[in-house]
Write a protein that holds these residues in place. Structure first.
Motif, PDB file in Angstrom:
ATOM      1  N   SER A 248       0.811  -1.221   0.000  1.00 33.07           N
ATOM      2  CA  SER A 248       0.000   0.000   0.000  1.00 33.07           C
ATOM      3  C   SER A 248       0.843   1.270   0.000  1.00 33.07           C
ATOM      4  O   SER A 248       0.325   2.360  -0.264  1.00 33.07           O
ATOM      5  CB  SER A 248      -0.930   0.010   1.217  1.00 33.07           C
ATOM      6  OG  SER A 248      -0.182  -0.076   2.422  1.00 33.07           O
ATOM      7  N   ASP A 249       2.141   1.138   0.272  1.00 30.51           N
ATOM      8  CA  ASP A 249       3.043   2.296   0.280  1.00 30.51           C
ATOM      9  C   ASP A 249       3.852   2.411  -1.006  1.00 30.51           C
ATOM     10  O   ASP A 249       4.752   3.253  -1.095  1.00 30.51           O
ATOM     11  CB  ASP A 249       4.017   2.209   1.460  1.00 30.51           C
ATOM     12  CG  ASP A 249       3.360   2.539   2.791  1.00 30.51           C
ATOM     13  OD1 ASP A 249       2.202   3.009   2.784  1.00 30.51           O
ATOM     14  OD2 ASP A 249       4.000   2.327   3.836  1.00 30.51           O
ATOM     15  N   VAL A 250       3.543   1.565  -1.995  1.00 31.13           N
ATOM     16  CA  VAL A 250       4.357   1.509  -3.207  1.00 31.13           C
ATOM     17  C   VAL A 250       3.483   1.699  -4.444  1.00 31.13           C
ATOM     18  O   VAL A 250       2.451   1.038  -4.592  1.00 31.13           O
ATOM     19  CB  VAL A 250       5.100   0.156  -3.311  1.00 31.13           C
ATOM     20  CG1 VAL A 250       6.016   0.140  -4.539  1.00 31.13           C
ATOM     21  CG2 VAL A 250       5.898  -0.129  -2.041  1.00 31.13           C
ATOM     22  N   TRP A 251       3.917   2.597  -5.327  1.00 27.97           N
ATOM     23  CA  TRP A 251       3.262   2.815  -6.618  1.00 27.97           C
ATOM     24  C   TRP A 251       4.280   2.522  -7.722  1.00 27.97           C
ATOM     25  O   TRP A 251       4.945   3.433  -8.222  1.00 27.97           O
ATOM     26  CB  TRP A 251       2.768   4.261  -6.735  1.00 27.97           C
ATOM     27  CG  TRP A 251       1.574   4.570  -5.899  1.00 27.97           C
ATOM     28  CD1 TRP A 251       0.271   4.586  -6.295  1.00 27.97           C
ATOM     29  CD2 TRP A 251       1.561   4.930  -4.503  1.00 27.97           C
ATOM     30  NE1 TRP A 251      -0.549   4.931  -5.242  1.00 27.97           N
ATOM     31  CE2 TRP A 251       0.216   5.144  -4.127  1.00 27.97           C
ATOM     32  CE3 TRP A 251       2.564   5.086  -3.536  1.00 27.97           C
ATOM     33  CZ2 TRP A 251      -0.150   5.505  -2.836  1.00 27.97           C
ATOM     34  CZ3 TRP A 251       2.201   5.441  -2.251  1.00 27.97           C
ATOM     35  CH2 TRP A 251       0.857   5.647  -1.910  1.00 27.97           C
ATOM     36  N   PRO A 252       4.435   1.256  -8.138  1.00 29.46           N
ATOM     37  CA  PRO A 252       5.393   0.947  -9.209  1.00 29.46           C
ATOM     38  C   PRO A 252       4.901   1.511 -10.536  1.00 29.46           C
ATOM     39  O   PRO A 252       3.705   1.473 -10.835  1.00 29.46           O
ATOM     40  CB  PRO A 252       5.428  -0.582  -9.218  1.00 29.46           C
ATOM     41  CG  PRO A 252       4.113  -0.999  -8.641  1.00 29.46           C
ATOM     42  CD  PRO A 252       3.727   0.059  -7.660  1.00 29.46           C
ATOM     43  N   GLN A 253       5.824   2.048 -11.336  1.00 30.04           N
ATOM     44  CA  GLN A 253       5.461   2.715 -12.585  1.00 30.04           C
ATOM     45  C   GLN A 253       6.171   2.080 -13.773  1.00 30.04           C
ATOM     46  O   GLN A 253       7.287   1.576 -13.640  1.00 30.04           O
ATOM     47  CB  GLN A 253       5.901   4.174 -12.588  1.00 30.04           C
ATOM     48  CG  GLN A 253       5.674   5.011 -11.367  1.00 30.04           C
ATOM     49  CD  GLN A 253       6.456   6.307 -11.496  1.00 30.04           C
ATOM     50  OE1 GLN A 253       6.165   7.158 -12.338  1.00 30.04           O
ATOM     51  NE2 GLN A 253       7.481   6.469 -10.673  1.00 30.04           N
ATOM     52  N   SER A 254       5.554   2.206 -14.945  1.00 28.51           N
ATOM     53  CA  SER A 254       6.233   1.840 -16.186  1.00 28.51           C
ATOM     54  C   SER A 254       5.508   2.458 -17.375  1.00 28.51           C
ATOM     55  O   SER A 254       4.284   2.606 -17.359  1.00 28.51           O
ATOM     56  CB  SER A 254       6.295   0.325 -16.365  1.00 28.51           C
ATOM     57  OG  SER A 254       6.977  -0.010 -17.569  1.00 28.51           O
ATOM     58  N   PHE A 255       6.291   2.801 -18.411  1.00 28.14           N
ATOM     59  CA  PHE A 255       5.718   3.190 -19.698  1.00 28.14           C
ATOM     60  C   PHE A 255       5.305   1.963 -20.505  1.00 28.14           C
ATOM     61  O   PHE A 255       4.629   2.090 -21.521  1.00 28.14           O
ATOM     62  CB  PHE A 255       6.745   3.988 -20.518  1.00 28.14           C
ATOM     63  CG  PHE A 255       6.852   5.433 -20.128  1.00 28.14           C
ATOM     64  CD1 PHE A 255       5.954   6.366 -20.612  1.00 28.14           C
ATOM     65  CD2 PHE A 255       7.861   5.870 -19.289  1.00 28.14           C
ATOM     66  CE1 PHE A 255       6.052   7.709 -20.273  1.00 28.14           C
ATOM     67  CE2 PHE A 255       7.978   7.208 -18.936  1.00 28.14           C
ATOM     68  CZ  PHE A 255       7.070   8.126 -19.426  1.00 28.14           C
ATOM     69  N   ASN A 256       5.742   0.805 -20.080  1.00 27.24           N
ATOM     70  CA  ASN A 256       5.448  -0.449 -20.768  1.00 27.24           C
ATOM     71  C   ASN A 256       4.204  -1.068 -20.132  1.00 27.24           C
ATOM     72  O   ASN A 256       4.248  -1.530 -18.988  1.00 27.24           O
ATOM     73  CB  ASN A 256       6.652  -1.387 -20.649  1.00 27.24           C
ATOM     74  CG  ASN A 256       6.469  -2.692 -21.397  1.00 27.24           C
ATOM     75  OD1 ASN A 256       5.359  -3.047 -21.800  1.00 27.24           O
ATOM     76  ND2 ASN A 256       7.558  -3.424 -21.578  1.00 27.24           N
ATOM     77  N   LEU A 257       3.105  -1.082 -20.861  1.00 31.63           N
ATOM     78  CA  LEU A 257       1.862  -1.617 -20.308  1.00 31.63           C
ATOM     79  C   LEU A 257       2.023  -3.072 -19.891  1.00 31.63           C
ATOM     80  O   LEU A 257       1.406  -3.512 -18.910  1.00 31.63           O
ATOM     81  CB  LEU A 257       0.724  -1.475 -21.326  1.00 31.63           C
ATOM     82  CG  LEU A 257      -0.654  -1.962 -20.879  1.00 31.63           C
ATOM     83  CD1 LEU A 257      -1.115  -1.257 -19.607  1.00 31.63           C
ATOM     84  CD2 LEU A 257      -1.672  -1.779 -21.998  1.00 31.63           C
ATOM     85  N   ASP A 258       2.868  -3.817 -20.587  1.00 31.68           N
ATOM     86  CA  ASP A 258       3.081  -5.219 -20.215  1.00 31.68           C
ATOM     87  C   ASP A 258       3.666  -5.344 -18.809  1.00 31.68           C
ATOM     88  O   ASP A 258       3.350  -6.291 -18.083  1.00 31.68           O
ATOM     89  CB  ASP A 258       4.001  -5.907 -21.223  1.00 31.68           C
ATOM     90  CG  ASP A 258       3.324  -6.153 -22.561  1.00 31.68           C
ATOM     91  OD1 ASP A 258       2.080  -6.123 -22.615  1.00 31.68           O
ATOM     92  OD2 ASP A 258       4.044  -6.362 -23.560  1.00 31.68           O
ATOM     93  N   ASP A 259       4.523  -4.400 -18.417  1.00 32.53           N
ATOM     94  CA  ASP A 259       5.057  -4.413 -17.047  1.00 32.53           C
ATOM     95  C   ASP A 259       3.934  -4.205 -16.038  1.00 32.53           C
ATOM     96  O   ASP A 259       3.846  -4.903 -15.022  1.00 32.53           O
ATOM     97  CB  ASP A 259       6.096  -3.302 -16.858  1.00 32.53           C
ATOM     98  CG  ASP A 259       7.362  -3.508 -17.662  1.00 32.53           C
ATOM     99  OD1 ASP A 259       7.661  -4.660 -18.029  1.00 32.53           O
ATOM    100  OD2 ASP A 259       8.051  -2.500 -17.922  1.00 32.53           O
ATOM    101  N   VAL A 260       3.091  -3.223 -16.317  1.00 30.91           N
ATOM    102  CA  VAL A 260       1.976  -2.919 -15.412  1.00 30.91           C
ATOM    103  C   VAL A 260       1.058  -4.132 -15.286  1.00 30.91           C
ATOM    104  O   VAL A 260       0.653  -4.517 -14.177  1.00 30.91           O
ATOM    105  CB  VAL A 260       1.201  -1.687 -15.914  1.00 30.91           C
ATOM    106  CG1 VAL A 260      -0.040  -1.438 -15.061  1.00 30.91           C
ATOM    107  CG2 VAL A 260       2.102  -0.450 -15.914  1.00 30.91           C
ATOM    108  N   LEU A 261       0.743  -4.754 -16.411  1.00 34.61           N
ATOM    109  CA  LEU A 261      -0.138  -5.925 -16.384  1.00 34.61           C
ATOM    110  C   LEU A 261       0.541  -7.116 -15.711  1.00 34.61           C
ATOM    111  O   LEU A 261      -0.134  -7.937 -15.074  1.00 34.61           O
ATOM    112  CB  LEU A 261      -0.579  -6.284 -17.802  1.00 34.61           C
ATOM    113  CG  LEU A 261      -1.432  -5.218 -18.501  1.00 34.61           C
ATOM    114  CD1 LEU A 261      -1.799  -5.666 -19.906  1.00 34.61           C
ATOM    115  CD2 LEU A 261      -2.683  -4.891 -17.693  1.00 34.61           C
ATOM    116  N   TYR A 262       1.862  -7.206 -15.817  1.00 34.14           N
ATOM    117  CA  TYR A 262       2.581  -8.267 -15.097  1.00 34.14           C
ATOM    118  C   TYR A 262       2.355  -8.108 -13.598  1.00 34.14           C
ATOM    119  O   TYR A 262       2.062  -9.079 -12.889  1.00 34.14           O
ATOM    120  CB  TYR A 262       4.080  -8.228 -15.413  1.00 34.14           C
ATOM    121  CG  TYR A 262       4.859  -9.234 -14.590  1.00 34.14           C
ATOM    122  CD1 TYR A 262       5.001 -10.546 -15.023  1.00 34.14           C
ATOM    123  CD2 TYR A 262       5.399  -8.884 -13.350  1.00 34.14           C
ATOM    124  CE1 TYR A 262       5.676 -11.490 -14.245  1.00 34.14           C
ATOM    125  CE2 TYR A 262       6.066  -9.810 -12.570  1.00 34.14           C
ATOM    126  CZ  TYR A 262       6.204 -11.112 -13.023  1.00 34.14           C
ATOM    127  OH  TYR A 262       6.854 -12.043 -12.244  1.00 34.14           O
TER     128      TYR A 262
END
Length: 403
Positions: A248-262
């Motif tokens: 809940s304290d972490v907002w991981p980011q990526s420009f690669n949608l595949d990373d987000v969906l992973y």
């Protein structure tokens, strides 16, 4: 050469006071810049409101996000840059994550930026760069490319960080180290310290801040010596788990949608707050849905909850005033939580604000428009947070507005 500080050294480093620097102990102060910007605002409701908060107690705010720390004046992704951001009240801090030749995670804005953000070209490691220094000649600018994947973590630790810059007229590697924009400074560059991703976690935790790591696109072909993109995305999350940081304290980011969906599919607790980064591209019109690449409903259906567009996608010129764009309002209407990037990265706004303000260049007049844009993002668009290269401005606004 400077070496990367160990975690033990972080706690003892002179002037950092990190041993006891928990959330309640990290002092917050604005410095002169927020008041300077308020003074420049034209007379009106916004100026009256922000001026009424002069003298308020400065407090940390999660609405204020340190973009690479506080790189307006500090070398980005260093201990000192992030300590400065925390002292300006940034409640969330960023480590842009990339990897070394031995697949250790480190904080750098790009895998291939060592030639502009460190002294590698004038060190013994210069010969390991993907492309060595080439002097300027005629109309051809000086160039180089040095990647974190060119060196091991042990070698990375020997580098000295500097302000992100390059003198493209240089004929020597030493002169190439210059080129700092005249609205930035090297005043706070001396003896700055690089960080691994794991060390950034410990530092941010000691400062009472939360975390928004960005998984940077590799410059090398993946898999890299057996290290896959999925391994890379998983390792980022694993380092928070190992450090005992709640998702809940972490907002991981990526420009690669595949990373987000992973992350959504494989680490769902972290995936809930995974941030899909998007930016202006040729042909984009913030007011014309036919030019938008993102299908907001589809993103929500896939489990994406956070979208972070660049400022120029979220602002528009409406009858000569800065206003929230149709793109931003439609994304919010679709149920996406929005985060904006990046305020105070454009230098003085008298010339229109450059790339970040290109959708409103015609109506940007001076630096007070940083506050006008911030107010539009907060009040009209309803963003959840704003990245800034100098977080004090966003912190001051958030404190004043009760965000």
């Amino acid at each position: 050469m400077r070496t990367l500080v160990s975690l033990a050294a972080l706690a003892l480093a002179p002037g950092m006071a990190l041993a006891d620097a928990h959330s309640s102990a990290t002092p917050v102060e604005y410095g002169p810049r927020p008041a300077y910007l308020v003074d420049k605002l034209p007379e009106g409701d916004l100026k009256d409101k922000l001026a009424s908060c002069m003298g308020q107690d400065a407090a940390k705010s999660d609405f204020s996000i340190g973009h690479r720390g506080a790189p307006l004046m500090f070398p980005e992704h260093t201990v000192q840059s992030n300590v400065a951001a925390a002292r300006m009240g940034a409640g969330i801090l960023e480590c842009d994550v990339t990897f070394t030749a031995d697949h250790e995670l480190v904080c750098r804005h790009a895998q291939n930026d060592l030639h502009t953000t460190t002294n590698i070209l004038v060190s013994d490691l210069a010969e390991k760069c993907t492309t060595g220094f080439t002097a300027a000649s005629g109309d051809t600018p000086a160039s180089a490319e040095c990647r974190t994947s060119d060196i091991t973590l042990a070698e990375f630790r020997t580098l000295t960080p500097k302000m992100d810059s390059a003198d493209t007229t240089a004929t020597t590697a030493e002169d190439y180290q210059g080129g700092v924009a005249n609205w930035r400074t090297e005043l706070y560059s001396d003896k700055a310290d690089l960080m691994t991703h794991a060390e950034s976690i410990e530092l941010f935790k000691s400062l009472g801040a939360k975390f928004t790591p960005e998984l940077k696109s590799p410059s090398v072909e993946m898999p890299h010596d057996g290290f896959s993109q999925e391994d890379y995305a998983q390792k980022l999350v694993d380092e928070y788990v190992a450090a005992g940081i709640p998702a809940s304290d972490v907002w991981p980011q990526s420009f690669n949608l595949d990373d987000v969906l992973y992350w959504v599919e494989n680490t769902p607790e972290f995936g809930k707050q995974a941030v899909y980064l998007v930016q202006w591209s040729d042909g984009f019109d913030e007011q014309n849905p036919e030019t938008w690449a993102e299908n907001f409903a589809d993103l929500k259906a896939k489990g994406v909850n956070y979208l972070a567009p660049s400022l120029n996608m979220m602002l528009t010129n409406k009858e000569g005033e800065i206003a929230g764009s149709e793109y931003a309002l439609a994304a919010k209407e679709a149920g996406l939580t929005l985060i904006a990037w990046t305020l105070e990265r454009s230098g003085p706004l008298a010339s229109g604000g450059g790339w970040y303000f290109q959708s409103v260049n015609d109506v940007v007049k001076d630096d007070s428009d940083y506050l006008v844009a911030l107010d539009v993002l907060a009040q009209d668009v309803g963003v959840a947070g704003v990245f800034s290269d100098w977080p004090a401005t966003v912190t001051y606004y958030a404190n004043c507005m009760g965000l």
